[in-house]
Design a protein around this motif. Sequence first.
Motif, PDB file in Angstrom:
ATOM      1  N   PRO A  73      91.362  31.251  21.977  1.00 52.66           N
ATOM      2  CA  PRO A  73      92.633  30.566  21.686  1.00 52.66           C
ATOM      3  C   PRO A  73      92.581  29.061  21.962  1.00 52.66           C
ATOM      4  CG  PRO A  73      93.051  32.564  22.941  1.00 52.66           C
ATOM      5  CD  PRO A  73      91.567  32.392  22.892  1.00 52.66           C
ATOM      6  N   VAL A  74      91.846  28.647  22.976  1.00 48.78           N
ATOM      7  CA  VAL A  74      91.755  27.216  23.293  1.00 48.78           C
ATOM      8  C   VAL A  74      91.061  26.462  22.162  1.00 48.78           C
ATOM      9  CG1 VAL A  74      90.762  25.503  24.887  1.00 48.78           C
ATOM     10  CG2 VAL A  74      91.904  27.543  25.790  1.00 48.78           C
ATOM     11  N   PHE A  75      90.036  27.036  21.559  1.00 50.75           N
ATOM     12  CA  PHE A  75      89.350  26.363  20.452  1.00 50.75           C
ATOM     13  C   PHE A  75      90.307  26.137  19.278  1.00 50.75           C
ATOM     14  CE2 PHE A  75      85.162  28.581  21.817  1.00 50.75           C
ATOM     15  CZ  PHE A  75      84.927  27.631  22.786  1.00 50.75           C
ATOM     16  N   VAL A  76      91.057  27.176  18.933  1.00 51.22           N
ATOM     17  CA  VAL A  76      92.024  27.053  17.830  1.00 51.22           C
ATOM     18  C   VAL A  76      93.049  25.982  18.176  1.00 51.22           C
ATOM     19  CG1 VAL A  76      93.744  28.276  16.435  1.00 51.22           C
ATOM     20  CG2 VAL A  76      91.678  29.487  17.207  1.00 51.22           C
ATOM     21  N   ALA A  77      93.545  26.016  19.403  1.00 50.88           N
ATOM     22  CA  ALA A  77      94.537  25.039  19.855  1.00 50.88           C
ATOM     23  C   ALA A  77      93.982  23.615  19.808  1.00 50.88           C
ATOM     24  CB  ALA A  77      95.003  25.378  21.267  1.00 50.88           C
ATOM     25  N   GLN A  78      92.720  23.449  20.164  1.00 50.83           N
ATOM     26  CA  GLN A  78      92.131  22.115  20.144  1.00 50.83           C
ATOM     27  C   GLN A  78      92.157  21.516  18.739  1.00 50.83           C
ATOM     28  OE1 GLN A  78      88.554  23.199  22.836  1.00 50.83           O
ATOM     29  NE2 GLN A  78      88.710  20.960  22.827  1.00 50.83           N
ATOM     30  N   HIS A  79      91.864  22.320  17.738  1.00 52.25           N
ATOM     31  CA  HIS A  79      91.904  21.804  16.372  1.00 52.25           C
ATOM     32  C   HIS A  79      93.336  21.533  15.926  1.00 52.25           C
ATOM     33  CE1 HIS A  79      87.660  21.942  15.603  1.00 52.25           C
ATOM     34  NE2 HIS A  79      87.613  23.168  16.104  1.00 52.25           N
ATOM     35  N   ALA A  80      94.249  22.407  16.304  1.00 49.67           N
ATOM     36  CA  ALA A  80      95.657  22.227  15.928  1.00 49.67           C
ATOM     37  C   ALA A  80      96.263  20.989  16.574  1.00 49.67           C
ATOM     38  CB  ALA A  80      96.462  23.465  16.318  1.00 49.67           C
ATOM     39  N   THR A  81      95.777  20.634  17.757  1.00 53.28           N
ATOM     40  CA  THR A  81      96.370  19.540  18.528  1.00 53.28           C
ATOM     41  C   THR A  81      95.543  18.265  18.536  1.00 53.28           C
ATOM     42  OG1 THR A  81      95.336  20.303  20.587  1.00 53.28           O
ATOM     43  CG2 THR A  81      97.543  21.174  20.069  1.00 53.28           C
ATOM     44  N   ALA A  82      94.467  18.233  17.775  1.00 50.32           N
ATOM     45  CA  ALA A  82      93.588  17.055  17.704  1.00 50.32           C
ATOM     46  C   ALA A  82      93.010  16.702  19.072  1.00 50.32           C
ATOM     47  CB  ALA A  82      94.320  15.863  17.091  1.00 50.32           C
ATOM     48  N   THR A  83      92.653  17.737  19.825  1.00 51.73           N
ATOM     49  CA  THR A  83      91.973  17.546  21.102  1.00 51.73           C
ATOM     50  C   THR A  83      90.581  18.173  21.044  1.00 51.73           C
ATOM     51  OG1 THR A  83      93.001  19.546  22.014  1.00 51.73           O
ATOM     52  CG2 THR A  83      94.122  17.448  22.447  1.00 51.73           C
ATOM     53  N   CYS A  84      90.003  18.206  19.851  1.00 54.12           N
ATOM     54  CA  CYS A  84      88.743  18.893  19.607  1.00 54.12           C
ATOM     55  C   CYS A  84      87.517  18.019  19.856  1.00 54.12           C
ATOM     56  CB  CYS A  84      88.715  19.439  18.187  1.00 54.12           C
ATOM     57  SG  CYS A  84      89.282  18.248  16.956  1.00 54.12           S
ATOM     58  N   CYS A  85      87.654  16.707  19.742  1.00 53.15           N
ATOM     59  CA  CYS A  85      86.529  15.801  19.953  1.00 53.15           C
ATOM     60  C   CYS A  85      87.068  14.442  20.402  1.00 53.15           C
ATOM     61  CB  CYS A  85      85.690  15.654  18.683  1.00 53.15           C
ATOM     62  SG  CYS A  85      86.537  14.814  17.325  1.00 53.15           S
ATOM     63  N   ARG A  86      86.182  13.574  20.816  1.00 46.64           N
ATOM     64  CA  ARG A  86      86.619  12.284  21.325  1.00 46.64           C
ATOM     65  C   ARG A  86      87.183  11.389  20.220  1.00 46.64           C
ATOM     66  NH1 ARG A  86      85.311  11.360  26.760  1.00 46.64           N
ATOM     67  NH2 ARG A  86      86.772   9.644  26.455  1.00 46.64           N
ATOM     68  N   THR A  87      86.706  11.537  18.989  1.00 45.98           N
ATOM     69  CA  THR A  87      87.256  10.757  17.879  1.00 45.98           C
ATOM     70  C   THR A  87      88.716  11.135  17.642  1.00 45.98           C
ATOM     71  OG1 THR A  87      85.088  10.500  16.858  1.00 45.98           O
ATOM     72  CG2 THR A  87      87.007  10.222  15.418  1.00 45.98           C
ATOM     73  N   CYS A  88      89.008  12.419  17.624  1.00 46.63           N
ATOM     74  CA  CYS A  88      90.395  12.866  17.421  1.00 46.63           C
ATOM     75  C   CYS A  88      91.273  12.471  18.608  1.00 46.63           C
ATOM     76  CB  CYS A  88      90.447  14.372  17.195  1.00 46.63           C
ATOM     77  SG  CYS A  88      89.787  14.867  15.598  1.00 46.63           S
TER      78      CYS A  88
END
Length: 132
Positions: A73-88
Amino acid sequence: MSDPLPRSLDQRLDALARHPFRAKFHLRGRERVTAELSGPSTMRWHAYDLIAKRLAPAEPYKDGKQTPYRGHPVFVAQHATATCCRTCLQRWHEIPKGRELSRAERAYVVGVICRWIEREVGGSSGAPEAHS
């Protein structure tokens, strides 16, 4: 970065949900069941752990490719919230690249992720109903 009020956090999540790429992400299937069965405190612990390992370093390993789209769930949330990488993080949350995340920034990122999961599990995700 200070811990935002829930209302301002919800406003940020609502703005992210209007972005076509981010709007595609929702907890479904195994990820949703995992979030529901694990509960908020376990999800928060997992988020802290994953952020510490994959996002907090000044130069994360494979930055931009370190967050899978599915599997937790955290991985999905990271993409939804733009917390997936340092660029985002830099683009959407104004947290600069090239330095380790501070304790407050880690807490903020975890707060964003956990609030998104809470909204998904609580049914207030704003997800459109499926039409066949």
